[in-house]
Design a protein around this motif. Structure first.
Motif, PDB file in Angstrom:
ATOM      1  N   GLU A 151       7.569   5.994  -4.773  1.00 23.70           N
ATOM      2  CA  GLU A 151       6.546   6.006  -3.725  1.00 23.70           C
ATOM      3  C   GLU A 151       5.530   4.869  -3.875  1.00 23.70           C
ATOM      4  O   GLU A 151       4.942   4.442  -2.885  1.00 23.70           O
ATOM      5  CB  GLU A 151       5.808   7.354  -3.725  1.00 23.70           C
ATOM      6  CG  GLU A 151       6.675   8.514  -3.230  1.00 23.70           C
ATOM      7  CD  GLU A 151       7.415   9.232  -4.345  1.00 23.70           C
ATOM      8  OE1 GLU A 151       7.818   8.544  -5.323  1.00 23.70           O
ATOM      9  OE2 GLU A 151       7.598  10.451  -4.260  1.00 23.70           O
ATOM     10  N   TRP A 158       5.415  13.244   4.245  1.00 23.03           N
ATOM     11  CA  TRP A 158       6.158  11.971   4.326  1.00 23.03           C
ATOM     12  C   TRP A 158       7.591  12.241   4.811  1.00 23.03           C
ATOM     13  O   TRP A 158       8.109  11.559   5.701  1.00 23.03           O
ATOM     14  CB  TRP A 158       6.153  11.305   2.951  1.00 23.03           C
ATOM     15  CG  TRP A 158       6.695   9.909   2.894  1.00 23.03           C
ATOM     16  CD1 TRP A 158       7.522   9.300   3.805  1.00 23.03           C
ATOM     17  CD2 TRP A 158       6.446   8.929   1.884  1.00 23.03           C
ATOM     18  NE1 TRP A 158       7.799   8.017   3.418  1.00 23.03           N
ATOM     19  CE2 TRP A 158       7.155   7.758   2.238  1.00 23.03           C
ATOM     20  CE3 TRP A 158       5.720   8.915   0.702  1.00 23.03           C
ATOM     21  CZ2 TRP A 158       7.147   6.604   1.453  1.00 23.03           C
ATOM     22  CZ3 TRP A 158       5.715   7.771  -0.065  1.00 23.03           C
ATOM     23  CH2 TRP A 158       6.406   6.630   0.303  1.00 23.03           C
ATOM     24  N   THR A 180      11.687   3.463   1.253  1.00 22.60           N
ATOM     25  CA  THR A 180      10.498   2.600   1.248  1.00 22.60           C
ATOM     26  C   THR A 180      10.901   1.159   1.567  1.00 22.60           C
ATOM     27  O   THR A 180      12.046   0.763   1.352  1.00 22.60           O
ATOM     28  CB  THR A 180       9.795   2.615  -0.118  1.00 22.60           C
ATOM     29  OG1 THR A 180      10.707   2.115  -1.103  1.00 22.60           O
ATOM     30  CG2 THR A 180       9.335   3.998  -0.502  1.00 22.60           C
ATOM     31  N   ASP A 231       9.522  -3.033   1.206  1.00 19.18           N
ATOM     32  CA  ASP A 231       8.589  -3.931   0.533  1.00 19.18           C
ATOM     33  C   ASP A 231       8.655  -5.328   1.122  1.00 19.18           C
ATOM     34  O   ASP A 231       9.740  -5.838   1.399  1.00 19.18           O
ATOM     35  CB  ASP A 231       8.902  -4.010  -0.968  1.00 19.18           C
ATOM     36  CG  ASP A 231       8.471  -2.753  -1.696  1.00 19.18           C
ATOM     37  OD1 ASP A 231       7.264  -2.457  -1.678  1.00 19.18           O
ATOM     38  OD2 ASP A 231       9.336  -2.051  -2.235  1.00 19.18           O
ATOM     39  N   VAL A 287       3.958   0.019   2.791  1.00 15.94           N
ATOM     40  CA  VAL A 287       3.878   1.474   2.935  1.00 15.94           C
ATOM     41  C   VAL A 287       2.626   1.909   2.142  1.00 15.94           C
ATOM     42  O   VAL A 287       2.721   2.242   0.963  1.00 15.94           O
ATOM     43  CB  VAL A 287       5.140   2.181   2.388  1.00 15.94           C
ATOM     44  CG1 VAL A 287       5.072   3.682   2.714  1.00 15.94           C
ATOM     45  CG2 VAL A 287       6.401   1.579   2.958  1.00 15.94           C
TER      46      VAL A 287
END
Lengths: 69, 448
Positions: free
Chosen positions: B250, B72, B110, B112, B304
Motif C-alpha cells: 500500500e 480501498w 497500485t 507508481d 496513490v
C-alpha cells in the motif's frame, strides 16, 4: 534578495542552494515538449534523482505528475 | 552533512520537535494534493468536513478520516481496475504492483510514477545503509520477481547505493544457495521463512554457510524477522547478522528498519511517513509502550496517496532514545507484533501465531510447523500443532519432545491444551514469500 529556507525554516547552505537550482533546471528541461525523446526521458531521470535529494534534505516537497514523473 | 552511519544525516538525527514540524509541512502538501487530485479523497474530505487548511499543528492530522483496506477494495470493485484512490491515470504510471494475495483476498492494485518508484528505492536505502550495507557489498535478492512488490525496492536500492546487485529470481532453492556461496554474496535479502529454508538447503548440500562471505541478512515480509527466537536461529544457521524491515504494498516500500545497533526493534522512517498507533476499537491514539494498531500516512507516493491508512498491524512504539544509534526516529519494539485478524480464540483463550512460533523456534529438532484449528462435534474448538522434524532426527526423541512442547504451549496460553502431532518428512508446505502456517477450519470461533 529573498533568503530561501528549507521546510523547517532554516536557511539553506551552499550545497542545498546548488541542489535546488539544479532541480529547478532539470524540471524546466523535463517539461519542454519540443525536445527529442532521448533528451526528455533522461532529463526526467535526472529530475527524479534530484527530487529525492530535495525531498530528503527537506528543501521542498511536491509531486511531479504534471511533468510525467 | 558528513558522517557515514546515516543515509540522510540531516533528517535522521532531527529532534522530536523538528520531526513533527517537518511532518506537518509535508502533510499539508500531501493533503492538498490528495484533495485536489484523488476522487476518493475529494469525496472523503468533504464527507468529513475536512480541508487541508485546517492542519495547523500535527495533532490536526486526526481531523483526516481514516482509510481502511475494505474501503480501498470497495473502491477498486466499483471502478476497476484501480478504483478511485489514484491521483493519476494509468498512462502516467510506469509500474503496476499488487499485494501478495496470501490472505486469500482479492489483491490491491497500485500504480507508481517514475518519481514514486525512485522514492520507493530511496526508502530501502535508509534501511540498507542503516543496517550497514555499503557500496563494496554484494547483495543477493532471493525473491521471485513478479507483480507482488516484495523486494523490488530493495533491488533498486542496492544499485542506487552502489552495491553489486545479484537478482536471484526464477531459481530453485538449490541454485540460489549455490550462487550465494559461489559468488561471494555478503548481503542476502529474503523472508525469514525463506532464510531458514535456504540454510536447510545449504546443510543438505554440505555447504558451509557460516563459513561463507555472507555478513548480513535483510529480512522482510513476515513478523518473524523480529521474533527473537526465529532471528537467533537464522543468525546461528547463517553465521551472519539478521536485520528486520517491514513495509507494505500500500505504500510500495518499507517504512521501518532495524539499524546496525539492533535495538530489538525497528526505526520508523519518520521524515517520509507518519506512523500513528491507535486503539483498534476506538481509533484514539495510544502512548509509548502501549500496543495498538498502526495507521500510516506516506508522503512519497503521489500516484496513490495514502493518508491515515489502517493497517491492522499490531505494534508498540517506543522513543528513539531506546536505541544508541542517535537517530531521532522512534522505534517499533519487536517490529510488527502480528495482525489484528491473526489472533485466534480457542475455548476462550487468545492464541497469537507469533507466540506459538517463538516457542517452536526454541526446538532445534523442529524443521517446519503448522497450526490447525478445528471444531469437533460442532461445539468444541481444538488446536493442533503439527510439526515436522529435521531429517535424521531419531524417532526415540519424539515422545519426550512432544510432551515438552505441549507443556510449553499450555504454559504460555493459560493452560490451553494443544494436540501435538508429528507430520511426515516433506508433508508440510514450504514458503518463499509470506508463510501461511495457520489453517483455521472452523467457521466462527465459539465465543467470538
Amino acid at each position: 534578495m529573498t533568503v530561501e529556507t528549507d521546510l523547517l525554516g532554516r536557511k539553506l547552505d551552499a550545497t542545498e542552494i546548488e541542489v535546488l537550482q539544479l532541480y529547478r533546471r532539470a524540471k524546466s528541461l523535463a517539461g519542454r515538449t519540443e525536445l527529442p525523446p532521448c533528451v526528455r526521458a533522461n532529463a526526467r531521470v535526472a529530475m527524479v534523482g534530484l527530487w529525492n535529494i530535495v525531498n530528503d534534505l527537506a528543501l521542498d516537497h511536491e509531486q511531479l505528475t504534471d511533468l510525467d514523473a | 552533512m558528513g558522517g557515514t552511519e546515516y543515509w540522510n544525516p540531516k533528517t535522521e538525527a532531527l529532534s522530536r520537535d523538528d520531526l513533527d514540524a517537518l511532518q506537518l509541512a509535508k502533510l499539508r502538501r500531501l493533503a492538498e494534493w490528495a484533495g485536489a487530485r484523488s476522487p476518493y479523497y475529494r469525496k472523503a474530505f468533504a464527507a468529513a468536513g475536512f480541508s487541508p487548511d485546517r492542519l495547523h499543528r500535527l495533532a490536526d492530522l486526526r481531523r483526516i478520516p481514516m482509510l481502511t483496506r475494505e474501503e480501498w477494495m470497495a473502491s477498486q470493485a466499483e471502478e476497476p481496475p484501480f478504483g478511485r484512490l489514484p491521483a493519476i491515470s494509468s498512462t502516467q504510471a510506469i509500474r503496476l504492483h499488487t499485494t501478495s494475495g496470501t490472505s486469500g483476498r482479492e489483491p490491491l492494485r497500485t500504480l507508481d510514477t517514475a518519481k514514486d518508484w525512485s522514492w520507493i528505492a530511496e526508502m530501502w536505502c535508509y534501511g540498507l545503509w542503516g543496517f550497514g550495507v555499503r557500496p563494496h557489498d554484494v547483495g543477493y535478492v532471493a525473491f521471485g520477481y513478479g507483480t507482488f512488490i516484495g523486494f523490488w525496492g530493495l533491488h533498486y536500492a542496492l544499485e542506487k547505493l552502489g552495491a553489486l546487485n545479484v537478482p536471484g529470481g526464477a531459481q530453485t532453492t538449490e541454485n540460489r544457495i549455490r550462487q550465494i556461496v559461489d559468488w561471494g554474496a555478503t548481503v542476502v535479502a529474503s523472508t525469514p521463512t525463506y532464510a531458514l529454508r535456504l540454510a536447510q538447503e545449504a546443510q543438505a548440500l554440505g555447504l558451509d554457510l557460516p563459513g561463507s562471505q555472507v555478513k548480513r541478512l535483510v529480512l522482510s515480509g513476515e513478523p518473524a524477522g523480529s521474533i527473537p527466537q526465529t532471528k537467533a536461529l537464522i543468525e546461528r544457521q547463517w553465521g551472519a547478522k539478521a536485520g528486520d524491515t517491514a513495509g507494505m504494498t500500500e505504500i510500495g516500500t518499507i517504512m521501518m528498519f532495524e539499524c546496525d545497533h539492533q535495538p530489538g526493534g525497528a526505526h520508523i522512517i519518520e521524515d517520509q511517513v507518519i506512523e500513528e498507533v491507535v486503539d483498534p476499537d476506538t481509533g484514539e491514539p495510544v502512548g509509548y509502550g502501549e500496543q495498538g494498531e498502526r495507521v500510516v500516512t506516506s508522503f512519497g507516493r503521489g500516484s496513490v496517496p495514502l493518508l491515515r491508512y489502517r493497517t491492522a498491524d499490531l505494534v508498540v512504539k517506543v522513543p528513539s532514545s531506546t536505541c544508541t544509534c542517535g537517530r531521532g526516529f522512534d522505534i517499533y519494539a519487536g517490529g510488527i507484533l502480528g495482525r489484528i485478524d491473526d489472533m485466534k480464540l480457542v475455548r476462550g483463550t487468545n492464541v497469537y501465531p507469533r507466540a506459538v512460533e517463538a516457542i517452536v523456534r526454541d526446538y532445534p529438532a523442529i524443521d517446519e510447523f503448522q497450526i490447525r484449528l478445528t471444531r469437533e462435534e460442532g461445539i468444541r474448538d481444538e488446536i493442533t500443532l503439527r510439526v515436522e522434524l529435521v531429517p535424521g532426527t531419531s524417532d526415540g526423541t519424539w515422545g519426550e519432545l512432544a510432551d515438552r512442547l505441549r507443556r510449553d504451549l499450555a504454559a504460555a496460553h493459560e493452560g490451553l491444551r494443544f494436540t501435538v502431532e508429528r507430520a511426515a518428512e516433506g508433508e508440510l508446505p514450504r514458503f518463499e514469500l509470506k508463510a501461511r502456517r495457520t489453517v483455521d477450519l472452523r467457521e466462527t470461533p465459539i465465543g467470538s
